[in-house]
Design a protein around this motif. Sequence first.
Motif, PDB file in Angstrom:
ATOM      1  N   VAL A  58     -22.753  29.854  17.347  1.00  0.00           N
ATOM      2  CA  VAL A  58     -23.805  29.116  16.888  1.00  0.00           C
ATOM      3  C   VAL A  58     -23.984  29.644  15.483  1.00  0.00           C
ATOM      4  O   VAL A  58     -24.213  28.750  14.635  1.00  0.00           O
ATOM      5  CB  VAL A  58     -25.080  29.642  17.617  1.00  0.00           C
ATOM      6  CG1 VAL A  58     -26.587  29.191  16.910  1.00  0.00           C
ATOM      7  CG2 VAL A  58     -25.193  29.182  18.914  1.00  0.00           C
ATOM      8  N   LYS A  59     -23.561  30.706  15.192  1.00  0.00           N
ATOM      9  CA  LYS A  59     -23.664  31.029  13.524  1.00  0.00           C
ATOM     10  C   LYS A  59     -22.493  30.385  12.848  1.00  0.00           C
ATOM     11  O   LYS A  59     -22.765  29.962  11.692  1.00  0.00           O
ATOM     12  CB  LYS A  59     -23.355  32.539  13.481  1.00  0.00           C
ATOM     13  CG  LYS A  59     -24.583  33.371  13.784  1.00  0.00           C
ATOM     14  CD  LYS A  59     -24.505  34.725  13.703  1.00  0.00           C
ATOM     15  CE  LYS A  59     -25.591  35.583  14.211  1.00  0.00           C
ATOM     16  NZ  LYS A  59     -25.515  37.063  13.817  1.00  0.00           N
ATOM     17  N   LEU A  60     -21.405  30.096  13.626  1.00  0.00           N
ATOM     18  CA  LEU A  60     -20.366  29.280  12.874  1.00  0.00           C
ATOM     19  C   LEU A  60     -20.555  27.914  12.659  1.00  0.00           C
ATOM     20  O   LEU A  60     -20.494  27.167  11.785  1.00  0.00           O
ATOM     21  CB  LEU A  60     -19.171  29.317  13.615  1.00  0.00           C
ATOM     22  CG  LEU A  60     -18.009  28.558  13.417  1.00  0.00           C
ATOM     23  CD1 LEU A  60     -17.424  28.975  11.802  1.00  0.00           C
ATOM     24  CD2 LEU A  60     -16.826  28.751  14.446  1.00  0.00           C
TER      25      LEU A  60
ATOM     26  N   VAL B  30     -23.851  26.776  12.343  1.00  0.00           N
ATOM     27  CA  VAL B  30     -24.634  26.870  11.210  1.00  0.00           C
ATOM     28  C   VAL B  30     -24.167  26.863   9.981  1.00  0.00           C
ATOM     29  O   VAL B  30     -24.411  26.258   9.059  1.00  0.00           O
ATOM     30  CB  VAL B  30     -25.963  27.605  11.542  1.00  0.00           C
ATOM     31  CG1 VAL B  30     -26.855  27.918  10.129  1.00  0.00           C
ATOM     32  CG2 VAL B  30     -26.894  27.485  12.623  1.00  0.00           C
ATOM     33  N   GLY B  31     -23.120  27.524   9.853  1.00  0.00           N
ATOM     34  CA  GLY B  31     -22.278  27.657   8.480  1.00  0.00           C
ATOM     35  C   GLY B  31     -21.593  26.538   8.219  1.00  0.00           C
ATOM     36  O   GLY B  31     -21.680  26.185   6.969  1.00  0.00           O
ATOM     37  N   VAL B  32     -20.859  25.870   9.130  1.00  0.00           N
ATOM     38  CA  VAL B  32     -20.238  24.568   8.883  1.00  0.00           C
ATOM     39  C   VAL B  32     -21.209  23.530   8.536  1.00  0.00           C
ATOM     40  O   VAL B  32     -21.112  22.699   7.626  1.00  0.00           O
ATOM     41  CB  VAL B  32     -19.668  24.128  10.387  1.00  0.00           C
ATOM     42  CG1 VAL B  32     -19.050  22.778   9.906  1.00  0.00           C
ATOM     43  CG2 VAL B  32     -18.322  25.037  10.419  1.00  0.00           C
ATOM     44  N   SER B  33     -22.595  23.608   8.911  1.00  0.00           N
ATOM     45  CA  SER B  33     -23.740  22.511   8.822  1.00  0.00           C
ATOM     46  C   SER B  33     -24.051  22.855   7.215  1.00  0.00           C
ATOM     47  O   SER B  33     -24.273  21.974   6.571  1.00  0.00           O
ATOM     48  CB  SER B  33     -25.057  22.580   9.658  1.00  0.00           C
ATOM     49  OG  SER B  33     -25.589  23.636   9.545  1.00  0.00           O
ATOM     50  N   VAL B  34     -24.052  23.903   6.613  1.00  0.00           N
ATOM     51  CA  VAL B  34     -24.429  24.213   5.300  1.00  0.00           C
ATOM     52  C   VAL B  34     -23.449  23.876   4.461  1.00  0.00           C
ATOM     53  O   VAL B  34     -23.813  23.220   3.617  1.00  0.00           O
ATOM     54  CB  VAL B  34     -24.781  25.780   5.029  1.00  0.00           C
ATOM     55  CG1 VAL B  34     -24.958  26.071   3.840  1.00  0.00           C
ATOM     56  CG2 VAL B  34     -25.912  26.305   5.903  1.00  0.00           C
ATOM     57  N   LEU B  35     -22.228  24.054   4.777  1.00  0.00           N
ATOM     58  CA  LEU B  35     -21.165  23.660   3.933  1.00  0.00           C
ATOM     59  C   LEU B  35     -21.033  22.000   3.921  1.00  0.00           C
ATOM     60  O   LEU B  35     -20.871  21.367   2.759  1.00  0.00           O
ATOM     61  CB  LEU B  35     -19.537  23.965   4.434  1.00  0.00           C
ATOM     62  CG  LEU B  35     -19.418  25.689   4.412  1.00  0.00           C
ATOM     63  CD1 LEU B  35     -18.163  25.950   4.929  1.00  0.00           C
ATOM     64  CD2 LEU B  35     -19.543  25.956   2.872  1.00  0.00           C
TER      65      LEU B  35
END
Length: 124
Positions: free
Chosen positions: A94-96, A98-103
């Motif tokens: 899930v954290k990954l 969210v990180g991809v969505s930020v990028l």
Amino acid sequence: MNTTSKRQKAGLVLAGVYSATSIPSVLFPVSEGEVGPPIGILVIGSVLGLVGLVAVIVAWRTGSRAALRVAAGAVIIVTLTGLPAFFVDVSAGVKLLVGVSVLFTIAAVVLVFSPERRPTPVLD
């Protein structure tokens, strides 16, 4: 008259894909006892996904600067609603995500607001 550049259209494609994937979020609430976003956040994500997708379509067809701003704003706010995942006990997947969505959001917004390239003057 459509005045969107190729970069802006690329950003609109990214924003459109991200917005479209946000729309069904309200259909997948967290099960009882699991850690996840409250239903209110899911509703906000769905509504902003729909707003963003409509703004992307309007911006693509008309080149409206206001529609470009609305599309970027919707994507940014949807991404901001996911940031608390970094501060709660959720899986690394899930954290990954969210990180991809930020990028993805950063790339979309930078492209949407990138100016057209001006031709380089030729010196004689």
